[in-house]
Design an enzyme around this catalytic site. Structure first.
Site, PDB file in Angstrom:
ATOM      1  N   ASP A  67     -49.589  11.729 -48.913  1.00 20.91           N
ATOM      2  CA  ASP A  67     -48.587  12.774 -49.147  1.00 20.91           C
ATOM      3  C   ASP A  67     -47.293  12.168 -49.670  1.00 20.91           C
ATOM      4  O   ASP A  67     -47.116  10.946 -49.677  1.00 20.91           O
ATOM      5  CB  ASP A  67     -48.339  13.586 -47.863  1.00 20.91           C
ATOM      6  N   ASN A 128     -47.858  17.835 -33.520  1.00 23.54           N
ATOM      7  CA  ASN A 128     -48.447  19.181 -33.611  1.00 23.54           C
ATOM      8  C   ASN A 128     -49.887  19.138 -34.133  1.00 23.54           C
ATOM      9  O   ASN A 128     -50.454  20.165 -34.473  1.00 23.54           O
ATOM     10  CB  ASN A 128     -47.588  20.094 -34.499  1.00 23.54           C
ATOM     11  N   HIS A 130     -50.895  17.627 -36.906  1.00 21.73           N
ATOM     12  CA  HIS A 130     -51.095  17.546 -38.363  1.00 21.73           C
ATOM     13  C   HIS A 130     -51.673  16.200 -38.768  1.00 21.73           C
ATOM     14  O   HIS A 130     -51.452  15.182 -38.120  1.00 21.73           O
ATOM     15  CB  HIS A 130     -49.820  17.899 -39.144  1.00 21.73           C
ATOM     16  N   GLU A 135     -50.137  21.088 -41.821  1.00 19.21           N
ATOM     17  CA  GLU A 135     -49.563  21.641 -40.608  1.00 19.21           C
ATOM     18  C   GLU A 135     -50.528  22.673 -40.012  1.00 19.21           C
ATOM     19  O   GLU A 135     -51.462  23.125 -40.694  1.00 19.21           O
ATOM     20  CB  GLU A 135     -48.222  22.313 -40.947  1.00 19.21           C
TER      21      GLU A 135
HETATM   22  P1  PGA Z   1     -45.658   8.917 -37.096  1.00 22.38           P
HETATM   23  O1  PGA Z   1     -46.084  10.201 -37.909  1.00 22.38           O
HETATM   24  O2  PGA Z   1     -46.572   7.824 -37.529  1.00 22.38           O
HETATM   25  O3  PGA Z   1     -44.239   8.645 -37.523  1.00 22.38           O
HETATM   26  O4  PGA Z   1     -45.795   9.251 -35.655  1.00 22.38           O
HETATM   27  C1  PGA Z   1     -47.426  10.529 -37.955  1.00 22.38           C
HETATM   28  C2  PGA Z   1     -47.594  11.826 -38.673  1.00 22.38           C
HETATM   29  O5  PGA Z   1     -46.669  12.656 -38.638  1.00 22.38           O
HETATM   30  O6  PGA Z   1     -48.661  12.035 -39.254  1.00 22.38           O
END
Ligand code: PGA
Length: 234
Positions: A67, A128, A130, A135
């Site tokens: 992304d 959450n 994702h 999302e």
């Molecule tokens: P993080 O994010 O590695 O900073 O915990 C993971 C994500 O949001 O997919």
């Protein structure tokens, strides 16, 4: 899904880096799907360490990031292109032409398919649930597309990467979809720390796709490994 619980961030990151190094050594033209965020940083450090010690050859490896934020000026220090350059690409012998990010001008899924598909997809997971920026509410059939970030994601990313300033965090991103991710031949999801306890526990219980918990899409793939540390374990 196979679950592997290891002691801490160091052990988990070494394990994941080891898997990537094995693949890069065995398949010099492998296609890797890569993730940003705080989770893979240590893994990338181990890949650079291995490159410096063993001269692992990355020259024909191609990478496809999951992304990218929309709306940040080119070269912004929180853009995922800059993040990946600093955290990994500048430290290994990868060729800039072999590094890909989704953008609104191309069909990313077609591009990945035309390059032979992703051999190994590395994922983090949001609090959450994702994966990528898919999302809750993301469709199982989703492909790479523009997505709106949820308030939770904006808050979490503001605190981690934008000095707590939610107004600085882009509200949209372009992300590979759940279907795009499930096309990968092998998927490894890394979950570290206490903040991921709840999602890891949900994943452990997960039997089928639930649109409100995007990572549940992984139940539909037959080669998924979840690596998590003791802090992320109940
Ligand atoms: P993080 O994010 O590695 O900073 O915990 C993971 C994500 O949001 O997919």
């Amino acid at each position: 899904m196979e679950f592997i619980k290891l002691k801490d961030e160091k052990e988990c990151s070494k394990f994941v880096a080891g898997e990537i190094i094995k693949l890069v050594k065995n398949n010099k033209k492998a296609n890797l799907g890569l993730a940003t965020g705080s989770t893979p940083i240590q893994t990338y450090k181990y890949l650079i360490e291995d490159f410096n010690q063993n001269k692992t050859n990355w020259k024909k490896i191609k990478t496809f990031n999951l992304d990218e934020y929309l709306g940040l000026p080119a070269g912004h220090k929180q853009s995922y292109k800059v993040f990946m350059s600093e955290m990994l690409f500048e430290g290994i012998s990868i060729k800039p032409k072999n590094v890909f990010f989704p953008n609104t001008d191309q069909n990313y899924d077609k591009l990945i398919a035309s390059e032979g598909g992703i051999d190994f997809q590395l994922l983090g997971i949001g609090t959450n649930g994702h994966i990528g920026f898919n999302e809750p509410g993301s469709e199982l059939e989703s492909l790479t597309r523009i997505v709106d970030l949820t308030e939770e994601t904006i808050n979490v990313n503001a605190n981690k990467f934008f000095d707590g300033d939610t107004t600085e965090v882009p509200k949209q991103a372009i992300s590979m979809g759940l279907k795009s991710i499930l096309e990968a031949k092998k998927i490894v999801l890394l979950a570290l720390g206490e903040s991921k306890r709840e999602v890891v526990s949900k994943l452990l219980d997960c039997k089928e796709f639930d649109i409100n918990f995007p990572a549940s899409a992984l139940t539909l793939h037959d080669d998924v490994t979840i690596i998590y540390d003791e802090e992320a374990s109940i």
